[in-house]
Design an enzyme around this catalytic site. Structure first.
Site, PDB file in Angstrom:
ATOM      1  N   GLY A 117     -80.312  58.208-112.220  1.00  0.00           N
ATOM      2  CA  GLY A 117     -80.174  56.805-111.817  1.00  0.00           C
ATOM      3  C   GLY A 117     -80.641  55.969-112.981  1.00  0.00           C
ATOM      4  O   GLY A 117     -80.301  56.249-114.120  1.00  0.00           O
ATOM      5  N   GLU A 118     -81.473  54.997-112.706  1.00  0.00           N
ATOM      6  CA  GLU A 118     -82.009  54.150-113.772  1.00  0.00           C
ATOM      7  C   GLU A 118     -83.537  54.250-113.717  1.00  0.00           C
ATOM      8  O   GLU A 118     -84.153  53.760-112.772  1.00  0.00           O
ATOM      9  CB  GLU A 118     -81.505  52.719-113.552  1.00  0.00           C
ATOM     10  CG  GLU A 118     -81.754  51.796-114.708  1.00  0.00           C
ATOM     11  CD  GLU A 118     -81.185  52.327-116.031  1.00  0.00           C
ATOM     12  OE1 GLU A 118     -80.035  52.787-116.049  1.00  0.00           O
ATOM     13  OE2 GLU A 118     -81.913  52.285-117.034  1.00  0.00           O
ATOM     14  N   SER A 119     -84.097  54.894-114.727  1.00  0.00           N
ATOM     15  CA  SER A 119     -85.535  55.188-114.666  1.00  0.00           C
ATOM     16  C   SER A 119     -86.386  53.924-114.613  1.00  0.00           C
ATOM     17  O   SER A 119     -87.428  53.904-113.950  1.00  0.00           O
ATOM     18  CB  SER A 119     -85.938  56.063-115.849  1.00  0.00           C
ATOM     19  OG  SER A 119     -85.593  55.451-117.071  1.00  0.00           O
ATOM     20  N   CYS A 155     -81.926  63.913-115.383  1.00  0.00           N
ATOM     21  CA  CYS A 155     -81.623  62.688-116.117  1.00  0.00           C
ATOM     22  C   CYS A 155     -82.741  61.642-116.003  1.00  0.00           C
ATOM     23  O   CYS A 155     -83.797  61.837-116.586  1.00  0.00           O
ATOM     24  CB  CYS A 155     -80.263  62.171-115.667  1.00  0.00           C
ATOM     25  SG  CYS A 155     -79.447  61.241-116.961  1.00  0.00           S
ATOM     26  N   ARG A 179     -84.367  57.834-124.434  1.00  0.00           N
ATOM     27  CA  ARG A 179     -83.377  57.343-123.463  1.00  0.00           C
ATOM     28  C   ARG A 179     -82.065  56.987-124.151  1.00  0.00           C
ATOM     29  O   ARG A 179     -82.048  56.599-125.307  1.00  0.00           O
ATOM     30  CB  ARG A 179     -83.912  56.109-122.743  1.00  0.00           C
ATOM     31  CG  ARG A 179     -85.133  56.406-121.906  1.00  0.00           C
ATOM     32  CD  ARG A 179     -85.623  55.149-121.218  1.00  0.00           C
ATOM     33  NE  ARG A 179     -84.623  54.598-120.323  1.00  0.00           N
ATOM     34  CZ  ARG A 179     -84.574  53.326-119.961  1.00  0.00           C
ATOM     35  NH1 ARG A 179     -85.446  52.470-120.426  1.00  0.00           N
ATOM     36  NH2 ARG A 179     -83.638  52.918-119.128  1.00  0.00           N
ATOM     37  N   ILE A 189     -74.410  61.629-118.111  1.00  0.00           N
ATOM     38  CA  ILE A 189     -74.127  60.208-117.855  1.00  0.00           C
ATOM     39  C   ILE A 189     -75.261  59.372-118.454  1.00  0.00           C
ATOM     40  O   ILE A 189     -76.396  59.415-117.968  1.00  0.00           O
ATOM     41  CB  ILE A 189     -74.015  59.920-116.337  1.00  0.00           C
ATOM     42  CG1 ILE A 189     -72.955  60.832-115.698  1.00  0.00           C
ATOM     43  CG2 ILE A 189     -73.693  58.446-116.091  1.00  0.00           C
ATOM     44  CD1 ILE A 189     -72.954  60.816-114.177  1.00  0.00           C
ATOM     45  N   ARG A 190     -74.957  58.650-119.499  1.00  0.00           N
ATOM     46  CA  ARG A 190     -75.991  57.865-120.205  1.00  0.00           C
ATOM     47  C   ARG A 190     -77.280  58.674-120.335  1.00  0.00           C
ATOM     48  O   ARG A 190     -78.375  58.226-119.988  1.00  0.00           O
ATOM     49  CB  ARG A 190     -76.242  56.530-119.505  1.00  0.00           C
ATOM     50  CG  ARG A 190     -74.997  55.650-119.423  1.00  0.00           C
ATOM     51  CD  ARG A 190     -75.290  54.254-118.929  1.00  0.00           C
ATOM     52  NE  ARG A 190     -76.129  53.549-119.873  1.00  0.00           N
ATOM     53  CZ  ARG A 190     -77.234  52.885-119.543  1.00  0.00           C
ATOM     54  NH1 ARG A 190     -77.643  52.812-118.308  1.00  0.00           N
ATOM     55  NH2 ARG A 190     -77.931  52.260-120.462  1.00  0.00           N
ATOM     56  N   HIS A 199     -76.385  66.401-115.000  1.00  0.00           N
ATOM     57  CA  HIS A 199     -76.348  66.270-113.532  1.00  0.00           C
ATOM     58  C   HIS A 199     -75.734  67.494-112.860  1.00  0.00           C
ATOM     59  O   HIS A 199     -74.555  67.477-112.503  1.00  0.00           O
ATOM     60  CB  HIS A 199     -75.512  65.040-113.148  1.00  0.00           C
ATOM     61  CG  HIS A 199     -76.173  63.744-113.481  1.00  0.00           C
ATOM     62  ND1 HIS A 199     -76.960  63.054-112.592  1.00  0.00           N
ATOM     63  CD2 HIS A 199     -76.188  63.035-114.630  1.00  0.00           C
ATOM     64  CE1 HIS A 199     -77.422  61.964-113.164  1.00  0.00           C
ATOM     65  NE2 HIS A 199     -76.961  61.922-114.410  1.00  0.00           N
ATOM     66  N   GLU A 201     -75.937  68.457-109.943  1.00  0.00           N
ATOM     67  CA  GLU A 201     -75.491  68.152-108.568  1.00  0.00           C
ATOM     68  C   GLU A 201     -74.040  67.655-108.547  1.00  0.00           C
ATOM     69  O   GLU A 201     -73.413  67.636-107.485  1.00  0.00           O
ATOM     70  CB  GLU A 201     -76.442  67.133-107.908  1.00  0.00           C
ATOM     71  CG  GLU A 201     -76.324  65.683-108.357  1.00  0.00           C
ATOM     72  CD  GLU A 201     -76.936  65.402-109.733  1.00  0.00           C
ATOM     73  OE1 GLU A 201     -77.378  66.353-110.407  1.00  0.00           O
ATOM     74  OE2 GLU A 201     -76.950  64.221-110.118  1.00  0.00           O
TER      75      GLU A 201
HETATM   76  N1  GLN Z   1     -79.840  55.919-118.740  1.00  0.00           N
HETATM   77  C1  GLN Z   1     -80.684  56.172-117.602  1.00  0.00           C
HETATM   78  C2  GLN Z   1     -82.137  55.839-117.919  1.00  0.00           C
HETATM   79  O1  GLN Z   1     -82.447  55.613-119.040  1.00  0.00           O
HETATM   80  C3  GLN Z   1     -80.559  57.607-117.145  1.00  0.00           C
HETATM   81  C4  GLN Z   1     -79.126  57.895-116.745  1.00  0.00           C
HETATM   82  C5  GLN Z   1     -78.984  58.857-115.607  1.00  0.00           C
HETATM   83  O2  GLN Z   1     -79.912  59.184-114.873  1.00  0.00           O
HETATM   84  N2  GLN Z   1     -77.763  59.286-115.402  1.00  0.00           N
HETATM   85  O3  GLN Z   1     -82.952  55.799-117.060  1.00  0.00           O
END
Ligand code: GLN
Length: 201
Positions: A58-60, A89, A116, A144-145, A180, A182
């Site tokens: 997600g987004e940390s 992630c 990151r 993903i990112r 990921h 999952e």
């Molecule tokens: N870019 C997100 C972060 O820095 C991590 C991306 C992800 O969990 N898929 O938190």
């Protein structure tokens, strides 16, 4: 796995999935397929009685803000220090000893330095297959990112790499991926975590 509970027919570990934000639902489904009961966790009290925990992607930064606002940071740290935890992630970013690009607070339990969004804009999301220690078949990895694990301590075992950098690691009761699992159909990574959890009960 020879302990009493795992020998009981049909026994399944209860594994929490931190459900603040991000793709927790696909983890819950993957855990079910790997023979565990998944429970969504949004409050410290919901950690009680769990055998293990998943910190999803997600987004940390968003997760961190939520944890701090809800006074959940310390309880989460204590749980993750003492129980099996599987981070993917953003979850791996939360768990790391040090976070860069930019620096941010973390639980500090995985002896690793994590950068990151390390793959740049053009190639920030990609699907690769690479060898791993989980068997002969290459492991599909959805990035993903993704962050990059740039350093690991001596207690960290590397289970898979991308371009020479660790992408799946284990440190005692901690399993962490920068991709990921999952989102792939292969359940080897979740199965490993369910086994780690069952062995620790
Ligand atoms: N870019 C997100 C972060 O820095 C991590 C991306 C992800 O969990 N898929 O938190």
């Amino acid at each position: 796995m020879t302990n009493r509970r795992t020998n009981e027919e049909g026994w399944r570990p209860r594994i929490g999935v931190l459900a603040i934000q991000g793709n927790f639902a696909s983890h819950a489904q993957a855990l079910g397929e790997a023979r565990a009961d998944a429970v969504e966790v949004r409050k410290p009290e919901e950690l009680a009685g769990l055998d293990g925990l998943v910190l999803p992607g997600g987004e940390s930064t968003t997760m961190l803000k939520f944890l701090e606002k809800r006074h959940f940071f310390q309880a989460l740290k204590e749980f993750c220090a003492a129980h099996p935890v599987f981070a993917t992630c953003a979850g791996t970013i939360l768990l790391a000893r040090e976070v860069r690009n930019p620096a941010q607070r973390s639980l500090g339990l995985l002896d690793a330095v994590v950068e990151r969004n390390a793959y740049g804009r053009q190639i920030d999301s990609t699907i690769l297959s690479a060898p791993s220690t989980l068997g002969d078949e290459p492991l599909e990895m959805v990035f993903i990112r993704a962050p990059r694990i740039v350093e690991t301590g001596p207690a960290v075992e590397v289970l898979a790499r991308r371009d020479g950098f660790a992408v799946l690691v284990r440190q005692a009761h901690i399993l962490a991926a920068t991709f990921h699992p999952e989102l792939s159909r292969d359940r080897r990574v979740h199965r490993l975590f369910v086994e780690m959890t069952a062995a620790a009960v």
